[in-house]
Design an enzyme around this catalytic site. Structure first.
Site, PDB file in Angstrom:
ATOM      1  N   MET A  94       8.746  40.495 -45.342  1.00 37.24           N
ATOM      2  CA  MET A  94       8.155  40.054 -44.115  1.00 37.24           C
ATOM      3  C   MET A  94       8.698  40.693 -42.737  1.00 37.24           C
ATOM      4  O   MET A  94       9.768  40.270 -42.147  1.00 37.24           O
ATOM      5  CB  MET A  94       8.542  38.764 -43.893  1.00 37.24           C
ATOM      6  CG  MET A  94       8.011  37.881 -45.118  1.00 37.24           C
ATOM      7  SD  MET A  94       8.331  36.002 -44.937  1.00 37.24           S
ATOM      8  CE  MET A  94      10.009  36.152 -44.996  1.00 37.24           C
ATOM      9  N   ASP A  95       8.261  41.988 -42.506  1.00 39.76           N
ATOM     10  CA  ASP A  95       8.743  42.822 -41.717  1.00 39.76           C
ATOM     11  C   ASP A  95       7.899  42.896 -40.485  1.00 39.76           C
ATOM     12  O   ASP A  95       6.652  42.824 -40.618  1.00 39.76           O
ATOM     13  CB  ASP A  95       8.648  44.389 -42.349  1.00 39.76           C
ATOM     14  CG  ASP A  95       9.745  45.351 -41.461  1.00 39.76           C
ATOM     15  OD1 ASP A  95       9.738  46.607 -41.864  1.00 39.76           O
ATOM     16  OD2 ASP A  95      10.375  44.904 -40.642  1.00 39.76           O
ATOM     17  N   GLY A  96       8.747  43.026 -39.182  1.00 46.66           N
ATOM     18  CA  GLY A  96       7.784  43.240 -37.727  1.00 46.66           C
ATOM     19  C   GLY A  96       7.779  42.278 -36.820  1.00 46.66           C
ATOM     20  O   GLY A  96       7.094  42.413 -35.785  1.00 46.66           O
ATOM     21  N   THR A 266       4.848  44.400 -44.618  1.00 43.60           N
ATOM     22  CA  THR A 266       4.224  44.682 -43.409  1.00 43.60           C
ATOM     23  C   THR A 266       4.740  45.447 -42.694  1.00 43.60           C
ATOM     24  O   THR A 266       5.948  45.970 -42.891  1.00 43.60           O
ATOM     25  CB  THR A 266       3.847  43.334 -42.811  1.00 43.60           C
ATOM     26  OG1 THR A 266       5.397  42.602 -42.679  1.00 43.60           O
ATOM     27  CG2 THR A 266       3.285  42.369 -43.571  1.00 43.60           C
TER      28      THR A 266
END
Lengths: 319, 305
Positions: A94-96, A266
């Site tokens: 779950m990046d960003g 992501t």
């Protein structure tokens, strides 16, 4: 790359024991759960929340089917997706969140809050569409070098979310497991996690695995240490060390499906960043440009469509 | 006499034609090489990866697409590999690792496996020739994997190639055959345990082990000190090279297929839809440009911390 955990509301519970599957068994496993149940037609019935362990398998299967039907009515599987080809285990990096907040001129904590909504939505969809396990990379072992303010915020958020969602977990059949080096987490959080795991350990409709303070290399090293100890104690011989023994010592031994079928990352980064290394051997990767808080049902459907079109050969030939 | 002279003139004429054609080809090739080297000069303003890994996927699909007989795809793929190695070494990439044959590939039809083994043996022997790419660029060759699974002729050829190139030191080519990352990790774990076991035995024999072997492994500290990450890493087959900076997979698949799982923890994963035999300079260029762009972004993020 700090990610956030939140815990979602989900339908009914089913009680049946989990058993460990080797990679070979998981490859052969073709998702009988949804197939068998969807072939039945039974009148609607509901179980009260907190069903007991004495519930018979038939009753449980019935209620589970009924609630699946109900769930499907709320959130039917899109027409583009094939029910038979749904992945059993989805993993997400779950990046960003930080970038999302920066783009809007908001503090990083706002990004994590928005990220938590995305996660809630994803867990709900996964439950309804028959995905059995969702593993999320909430906090990497490498993230401890982040600013203390941010790290403390995340630990607090994690604690608040578990507390607020605990009752729902118990009543709605989600099993929560946390993998990673929990010794670095605050004491209060460690206790909360072990209570949550204990209370939900018999739930088997859906499993949410949260990787917190996790490192793929650390996972393999601790498996190796366990094996070394067993060799030293004479429980096993050195020659017995094999891939399946290592598999059984990895932290993902808490689930029936330790190997993700699909990994989604992501924010456009094209790397695994020390997430599940061993377990990702044959996983299909799907990289999206959207930031985690912007990742929703549409993007997930796109990932699933891509997954369903792939030919998984595991090194052999299909024809 | 006339006929003889005429023949000579004819022969001389055709040699000159051939000479002319090959001279033109030569000039053209040199010009292309010059352009390529200029491009590398420009690229080297940014970071050049030290280690590139390739999953050479798509040979069979290529053969099918071009209506070639089975097995030809792999031969064309080998030519593509030679070109890619040339570009990498010209650019200054020191380490190249390729996924030539997985342990899982033994599951394929015996005829296909045999033809791949034959091709491998033929090409390994070719590598040791004078004008081969490994000698031109001073490349040391390693064959990494569970080599005991290979047939004897292939294994012997591989061992000979490793010995023959042992003194080359400008670059390294790691060819993964009979390789699986999980198999590699298990092997490294076994070796690490064996090494620790020997250490403890020696300590005990000298009287300074305090009876460690007899003790049960119940305390956390003992487990902690028993095996460390570094113990496992040094026994990996691929420890002859640092971790790859870019991992390029052709044919559009985005999965690792049990290749370099440990070593690709932080690696830039680049998937291109082109089939392996069709890969060329422009694909490598594009991969490097993307890698450089991402590298700058990561450096910026690191500085912010």
């Amino acid at each position: 790359m700090i990610c956030l955990l939140t815990l979602p509301p989900v339908p009914l519970e089913l009680k049946s024991p989990l058993s460990f599957r080797t990679r070979a068994q998981q490859q052969q496993h073709s998702h009988p759960f949804s197939q068998t149940l969807r072939s039945h037609t039974v009148p609607h019935k509901t179980l009260t929340g907190g069903g007991t362990a004495t519930t018979t398998v038939t009753n449980v299967a019935l209620s589970e089917h009924n609630d699946l039907n109900a769930a499907e009515e709320d959130e039917p599987l899109p027409a583009e997706l094939n029910e038979e080809l749904m992945p059993n285990h989805v993993a997400v990096i779950m990046d960003g969140n930080g970038r999302w907040a920066k783009q809007r001129g908001l503090p990083t904590s706002a990004g994590h809050q928005a990220g938590s909504r995305s996660l809630r939505e994803l867990v709900e969809i996964c439950c309804k569409w028959g995905i059995r396990v969702l593993t999320v990379f909430a906090f990497s072992y490498d993230n401890w070098i982040r600013p203390k303010v941010e790290v403390d915020f995340l630990m607090n958020l994690f604690e608040r979310e578990i507390k607020s969602q605990m009752q729902k977990f118990v009543s709605e059949g989600i099993r929560i497991s946390v993998i990673g080096d929990s010794s670095k987490l605050p004491q209060s959080l460690q206790k909360l996690i072990s209570d949550a795991e204990e209370k939900t350990k018999d739930n088997s409709r859906f499993q949410l695995i949260v990787a917190a303070s996790y490192s793929g290399k650390y996972d393999i090293v601790q498996a190796c240490k366990s094996l070394a100890c067993k060799v030293k104690d004479g429980v096993i011989q050195l020659e017995d060390i094999s891939e399946s023994l290592v598999e059984q010592e990895l932290e993902t031994n808490c689930t029936e499906y330790p190997y993700p079928d699909l990994l989604i990352r992501t924010s456009g980064e094209l790397r695994v960043s020390n997430f599940l290394l061993w377990q990702l051997a044959y996983t299909e990767f799907f990289f999206v440009k959207e930031l985690w808080p912007d990742f929703g049902k549409a993007e997930f459907v796109e990932a699933l469509i891509s997954f369903q079109q792939r030919q998984r050969r595991y090194g052999a030939r299909l024809s | 006499m006339k006929v003889f002279l005429g023949d000579l003139v004819l022969i001389q004429g055709s040699i000159m034609k051939k000479d002319g054609r090959s001279r033109i080809n030569c000039i053209f090739e040199n010009f292309v090489t010059f352009l390529r080297k200029c491009t590398f000069r420009v690229l080297s303003v940014g970071p050049i990866p030290e280690h590139i890994a390739y999953i050479m996927d798509g040979n069979r699909r290529y053969a099918k697409k071009q209506n070639l007989i089975e097995g030809t795809g792999h031969r064309v793929g080998f030519l593509a590999l030679m070109s890619m190695l040339k570009y990498c070494y010209e650019m200054g990439v020191r380490y190249v690792t390729i996924y030539a044959f997985s342990i899982d590939n033994f599951k394929r039809r015996p005829e296909e496996v045999q033809s791949l083994m034959d091709l491998m043996q033929e090409k390994i022997e070719g590598l040791m020739e004078e004008e081969s790419i490994v000698n031109r660029y001073g490349v040391r060759v390693h064959f990494l994997g569970n080599l005991k699974l290979l047939s004897e002729p292939v294994r012997l050829a591989a061992e000979r190639a490793m010995v023959a190139t042992a003194n080359n030191s400008k670059a390294v080519l790691s060819i993964c055959v009979a390789y699986n990352s999980t198999n590699e990790i298990v092997h490294a774990v076994e070796k690490a345990c064996e090494e620790k076991w020997e250490e403890i035995s020696l300590l005990n024999a000298s009287g300074s082990g305090y009876g460690l072997i007899g003790l049960e492994c119940i305390e956390k500290d003992e487990g902690e000190n028993l095996i460390k990450l570094i113990d496992i890493e040094k026994h990996m087959y691929v420890s002859v090279a640092p971790d790859p900076d870019i991992l390029i997979r052709t044919s559009g698949e985005t999965r690792l297929s049990n290749f370099l799982l440990w070593q690709s923890a932080y690696c830039y994963l680049y998937s291109t839809p082109v089939l392996w035999p069709e890969i060329g300079f422009r694909h490598l260029l594009w991969a490097i440009l993307n890698f450089q762009r991402n590298h700058f972004y990561l450096e910026k993020k690191r500085k912010q911390l």
